[in-house]
Write a protein that holds these residues in place. Structure first.
Motif, PDB file in Angstrom:
ATOM      1  N   UNK A  28       0.834  -1.192   0.000  1.00 18.89           N
ATOM      2  CA  UNK A  28       0.000   0.000   0.000  1.00 18.89           C
ATOM      3  C   UNK A  28       0.873   1.247   0.000  1.00 18.89           C
ATOM      4  N   UNK A  29       0.972   1.873  -1.149  1.00 23.68           N
ATOM      5  CA  UNK A  29       1.646   3.137  -1.375  1.00 23.68           C
ATOM      6  C   UNK A  29       0.815   3.783  -2.465  1.00 23.68           C
ATOM      7  N   UNK A  30       0.537   5.066  -2.377  1.00 20.70           N
ATOM      8  CA  UNK A  30      -0.369   5.709  -3.323  1.00 20.70           C
ATOM      9  C   UNK A  30      -0.101   5.398  -4.786  1.00 20.70           C
ATOM     10  N   UNK A  31       1.099   5.729  -5.268  1.00 26.05           N
ATOM     11  CA  UNK A  31       1.417   5.520  -6.678  1.00 26.05           C
ATOM     12  C   UNK A  31       1.495   4.042  -7.001  1.00 26.05           C
ATOM     13  N   UNK A  32       2.146   3.276  -6.152  1.00 27.29           N
ATOM     14  CA  UNK A  32       2.287   1.835  -6.403  1.00 27.29           C
ATOM     15  C   UNK A  32       0.914   1.170  -6.427  1.00 27.29           C
ATOM     16  N   UNK A  33       0.077   1.497  -5.462  1.00 24.94           N
ATOM     17  CA  UNK A  33      -1.269   0.912  -5.427  1.00 24.94           C
ATOM     18  C   UNK A  33      -2.050   1.273  -6.687  1.00 24.94           C
ATOM     19  N   UNK A  34      -1.869   2.492  -7.162  1.00 24.74           N
ATOM     20  CA  UNK A  34      -2.558   2.921  -8.377  1.00 24.74           C
ATOM     21  C   UNK A  34      -2.063   2.120  -9.580  1.00 24.74           C
ATOM     22  N   UNK A  35      -0.729   1.960  -9.713  1.00 25.11           N
ATOM     23  CA  UNK A  35      -0.162   1.180 -10.825  1.00 25.11           C
ATOM     24  C   UNK A  35      -0.630  -0.274 -10.760  1.00 25.11           C
ATOM     25  N   UNK A  36      -0.608  -0.867  -9.576  1.00 27.39           N
ATOM     26  CA  UNK A  36      -1.049  -2.259  -9.421  1.00 27.39           C
ATOM     27  C   UNK A  36      -2.531  -2.373  -9.768  1.00 27.39           C
ATOM     28  N   UNK A  37      -3.314  -1.400  -9.351  1.00 23.64           N
ATOM     29  CA  UNK A  37      -4.732  -1.393  -9.707  1.00 23.64           C
ATOM     30  C   UNK A  37      -4.938  -1.321 -11.207  1.00 23.64           C
ATOM     31  N   UNK A  38      -4.128  -0.509 -11.882  1.00 20.81           N
ATOM     32  CA  UNK A  38      -4.218  -0.408 -13.337  1.00 20.81           C
ATOM     33  C   UNK A  38      -3.834  -1.727 -14.007  1.00 20.81           C
ATOM     34  N   UNK A  39      -2.770  -2.374 -13.509  1.00 19.85           N
ATOM     35  CA  UNK A  39      -2.378  -3.687 -14.049  1.00 19.85           C
ATOM     36  C   UNK A  39      -3.513  -4.689 -13.901  1.00 19.85           C
ATOM     37  N   UNK A  40      -4.085  -4.739 -12.707  1.00 20.27           N
ATOM     38  CA  UNK A  40      -5.177  -5.672 -12.434  1.00 20.27           C
ATOM     39  C   UNK A  40      -6.363  -5.393 -13.345  1.00 20.27           C
ATOM     40  N   UNK A  86       5.153  -0.482 -12.217  1.00 21.16           N
ATOM     41  CA  UNK A  86       4.759  -0.159 -10.839  1.00 21.16           C
ATOM     42  C   UNK A  86       5.534   1.025 -10.275  1.00 21.16           C
ATOM     43  N   UNK A  87       6.649   1.387 -10.901  1.00 21.06           N
ATOM     44  CA  UNK A  87       7.477   2.490 -10.417  1.00 21.06           C
ATOM     45  C   UNK A  87       7.351   3.760 -11.269  1.00 21.06           C
ATOM     46  N   UNK A  88       6.504   3.714 -12.300  1.00 18.35           N
ATOM     47  CA  UNK A  88       6.349   4.882 -13.176  1.00 18.35           C
ATOM     48  C   UNK A  88       5.281   5.829 -12.648  1.00 18.35           C
ATOM     49  N   UNK A  89       5.386   7.084 -13.048  1.00 17.06           N
ATOM     50  CA  UNK A  89       4.414   8.088 -12.631  1.00 17.06           C
ATOM     51  C   UNK A  89       3.135   8.022 -13.449  1.00 17.06           C
ATOM     52  N   UNK A  90       2.182   8.841 -13.054  1.00 18.38           N
ATOM     53  CA  UNK A  90       0.903   8.913 -13.762  1.00 18.38           C
ATOM     54  C   UNK A  90       1.113   9.222 -15.241  1.00 18.38           C
ATOM     55  N   UNK A  91       0.269   8.627 -16.075  1.00 20.93           N
ATOM     56  CA  UNK A  91       0.246   8.862 -17.519  1.00 20.93           C
ATOM     57  C   UNK A  91       1.575   8.585 -18.204  1.00 20.93           C
ATOM     58  N   UNK A  92       2.356   7.675 -17.636  1.00 23.87           N
ATOM     59  CA  UNK A  92       3.633   7.313 -18.230  1.00 23.87           C
ATOM     60  C   UNK A  92       3.532   5.896 -18.773  1.00 23.87           C
ATOM     61  N   UNK A  93       3.841   5.765 -20.048  1.00 29.51           N
ATOM     62  CA  UNK A  93       3.798   4.465 -20.703  1.00 29.51           C
ATOM     63  C   UNK A  93       5.224   3.944 -20.874  1.00 29.51           C
ATOM     64  N   UNK A  94       5.343   2.746 -21.411  1.00 31.15           N
ATOM     65  CA  UNK A  94       6.657   2.156 -21.641  1.00 31.15           C
ATOM     66  C   UNK A  94       6.559   1.157 -22.790  1.00 31.15           C
ATOM     67  N   UNK A  95       7.716   0.824 -23.342  1.00 33.13           N
ATOM     68  CA  UNK A  95       7.783  -0.239 -24.337  1.00 33.13           C
ATOM     69  C   UNK A  95       9.137  -0.937 -24.217  1.00 33.13           C
ATOM     70  N   UNK A  96       9.163  -2.202 -24.545  1.00 32.49           N
ATOM     71  CA  UNK A  96      10.394  -2.974 -24.464  1.00 32.49           C
ATOM     72  C   UNK A  96      11.332  -2.573 -25.600  1.00 32.49           C
ATOM     73  N   UNK A  97      12.566  -2.221 -25.245  1.00 32.61           N
ATOM     74  CA  UNK A  97      13.606  -1.945 -26.231  1.00 32.61           C
ATOM     75  C   UNK A  97      14.418  -3.203 -26.525  1.00 32.61           C
ATOM     76  N   UNK A  98      14.685  -3.983 -25.476  1.00 33.61           N
ATOM     77  CA  UNK A  98      15.527  -5.165 -25.619  1.00 33.61           C
ATOM     78  C   UNK A  98      15.064  -6.209 -24.626  1.00 33.61           C
TER      79      UNK A  98
END
Length: 155
Positions: free
Chosen positions: A8-20, A85-97
């Motif tokens: 339970x951490x604000x940003x982490x909980x939000x990211x985990x909720x989004x994943x779920x 889980x460690x990224x900020x709001x509205x931040x996306x990512x993609x695999x480079x390698x």
């Protein structure tokens, strides 16, 4: 996944909720690796995820073992999610390698595969993570790493 599996951490909980939410929506709408391959999110926390896969007929190759691409997909999913889980709001990512070391083949014998992934570095533009896949008996199946491009924040 239960609420006790989430740190339970604000940003982490939000990211985990989004994943779920993404995985549940994919299952309901029959979209994504959860629906097509059976990859499931078991738990997550800050910089960490644990996914599993019960090998099934959709995951096999011509030798009737789990396809290496499926194993790589499980690992890519877990490692990318660990970074997410460690990224900020509205931040996306993609695999480079993606680097996967296959240690042993996996028979279709009902033994669950478990992938644990950890974010190693998360910067403004790139991130790295490591992952390990074991069977239910703890035998190492594969291990690997990823480099991720951080895309954000998105407006």
């Amino acid at each position: 996944m239960t609420s006790t599996d989430i740190q339970v951490d604000g940003t982490v909980a939000k990211r985990v909720g989004e994943l779920t939410e993404v995985f549940e929506r994919g299952l309901q709408e029959k979209l994504g690796v959860g629906a097509s391959l059976g990859i499931r999110l078991e738990s997550a926390g800050e910089g960490y995820t644990r996914y599993y896969l019960d090998p099934n007929p959709a995951t096999i190759n011509a030798m009737f073992t789990v396809h290496g691409g499926v194993i790589a997909t499980l690992m890519d999913t877990a490692m990318g999610s660990a970074v997410f889980t460690k990224l900020g709001d509205n931040t996306a990512y993609t695999t480079l390698e993606l680097k996967v070391n296959f240690i042993r083949s996996v028979a279709i014998d009902g033994k669950r595969l478990i992938c644990e992934a950890t974010a190693v570095h998360v910067g403004r533009r790139t991130a790295t993570a490591e992952g390990r896949i074991t069977d239910i008996d703890g035998k190492l199946i594969a291990h690997g790493s990823t480099t991720i491009l951080v895309l954000g924040p998105q407006g």
